[in-house]
Design a protein around this motif. Structure first.
Motif, PDB file in Angstrom:
ATOM      1  N   LYS A 169       2.865  11.960   9.517  1.00 29.94           N
ATOM      2  CA  LYS A 169       2.076  11.283   8.486  1.00 29.94           C
ATOM      3  C   LYS A 169       3.063  10.745   7.464  1.00 29.94           C
ATOM      4  O   LYS A 169       3.893  11.499   6.936  1.00 29.94           O
ATOM      5  CB  LYS A 169       1.084  12.247   7.854  1.00 29.94           C
TER       6      LYS A 169
ATOM      7  N   TYR B 294      -0.671   7.187   6.527  1.00 28.81           N
ATOM      8  CA  TYR B 294      -1.135   6.871   7.874  1.00 28.81           C
ATOM      9  C   TYR B 294      -0.318   7.670   8.875  1.00 28.81           C
ATOM     10  O   TYR B 294       0.756   8.175   8.560  1.00 28.81           O
ATOM     11  CB  TYR B 294      -1.054   5.362   8.160  1.00 28.81           C
TER      12      TYR B 294
ATOM     13  N   ASP C  64       1.112   4.148  -1.284  1.00 28.80           N
ATOM     14  CA  ASP C  64       0.704   5.548  -1.186  1.00 28.80           C
ATOM     15  C   ASP C  64      -0.409   5.804  -0.175  1.00 28.80           C
ATOM     16  O   ASP C  64      -0.927   6.914  -0.094  1.00 28.80           O
ATOM     17  CB  ASP C  64       0.314   6.065  -2.573  1.00 28.80           C
ATOM     18  N   GLN C  65      -0.742   4.808   0.619  1.00 34.09           N
ATOM     19  CA  GLN C  65      -1.723   5.016   1.684  1.00 34.09           C
ATOM     20  C   GLN C  65      -1.040   5.745   2.837  1.00 34.09           C
ATOM     21  O   GLN C  65      -0.069   5.251   3.413  1.00 34.09           O
ATOM     22  CB  GLN C  65      -2.286   3.688   2.172  1.00 34.09           C
TER      23      GLN C  65
ATOM     24  N   GLN D  28       0.863  -1.186   0.000  1.00 34.80           N
ATOM     25  CA  GLN D  28       0.000   0.000   0.000  1.00 34.80           C
ATOM     26  C   GLN D  28       0.898   1.234   0.000  1.00 34.80           C
ATOM     27  O   GLN D  28       0.886   2.036   0.930  1.00 34.80           O
ATOM     28  CB  GLN D  28      -0.926  -0.014   1.218  1.00 34.80           C
TER      29      GLN D  28
ATOM     30  N   SER E 199       3.866   7.343   4.409  1.00 36.86           N
ATOM     31  CA  SER E 199       3.382   6.264   3.547  1.00 36.86           C
ATOM     32  C   SER E 199       4.538   5.288   3.373  1.00 36.86           C
ATOM     33  O   SER E 199       5.689   5.612   3.667  1.00 36.86           O
ATOM     34  CB  SER E 199       2.933   6.815   2.188  1.00 36.86           C
ATOM     35  N   GLN E 200       4.229   4.113   2.883  1.00 38.04           N
ATOM     36  CA  GLN E 200       5.290   3.135   2.652  1.00 38.04           C
ATOM     37  C   GLN E 200       6.290   3.661   1.616  1.00 38.04           C
ATOM     38  O   GLN E 200       7.493   3.446   1.760  1.00 38.04           O
ATOM     39  CB  GLN E 200       4.693   1.801   2.198  1.00 38.04           C
TER      40      GLN E 200
END
Length: 165
Positions: free
Chosen positions: A118, A106, A103-104, A101, A120-121
């Motif tokens: 914040k 978190y 571009d998710q 994931q 992203s991977q």
């Protein structure tokens, strides 16, 4: 999965190898010479900091696998530093195999300090890469300050990604 990032990281590794070649060409005492007026104090310590960044962000934050911090003082020479980077490479490879994931976004909370970020991977992979290139410039600048400027073959560069086409 993540073939584009795997190719790009291969380019990063080739560029890193150019810097390792430069560092290997130095008298060993230059690589470890402490300069308290310079970032992280020595070329070796800068290198250790870069490897630690990969292990922290990709390994600990991204994969949830705590990594022991890298202490430059525990890495005696360039050969030993290559082994440290082999650990970082293995962590990156594991992430490239498992991150699904990219571009998710978190929110992550630092476990000891409590601050939040914040991420992203994809960011977890790319941040250490950009960080590495920033510090590669400091490593070569410190070499120059210590009287050992990098002399590279044409087409070889330590602060650019060197693709092989």
């Amino acid at each position: 999965m993540n073939d584009d990032l795997r190719v790009f990281y291969g380019w990063v590794r080739r560029s890193r190898e150019i810097l390792f070649g430069y560092c290997t060409s130095l008298p060993p005492e230059i690589y470890t010479q402490e300069r308290p007026d310079f970032a992280f104090g020595s070329m070796r310590n800068l290198h250790a900091h870069v490897a630690d960044c990969y292990l922290w962000w990709v390994g600990t934050v991204g994969l949830g696998k705590p990594q022991a911090p890298i202490q430059g003082s525990e890495v005696p020479d360039v050969a030993a530093m290559r082994k440290v980077f082999a650990q970082a490479d293995a962590v990156v490879e594991e992430a490239l195999q498992t991150f699904n994931q990219l571009d998710q976004i978190y929110e992550w909370t630092h476990p000891r300090k409590g601050w939040k970020a914040k991420v992203s991977q994809r960011w977890l992979l790319l941040h250490p890469i950009t960080h590495e290139f920033h510090h590669k410039g400091q490593i070569t600048a410190l070499g120059r300050v210590l009287g050992h400027p990098a002399v590279l073959s044409p087409g070889m560069d330590t602060d650019l990604v060197n693709p092989e086409f």
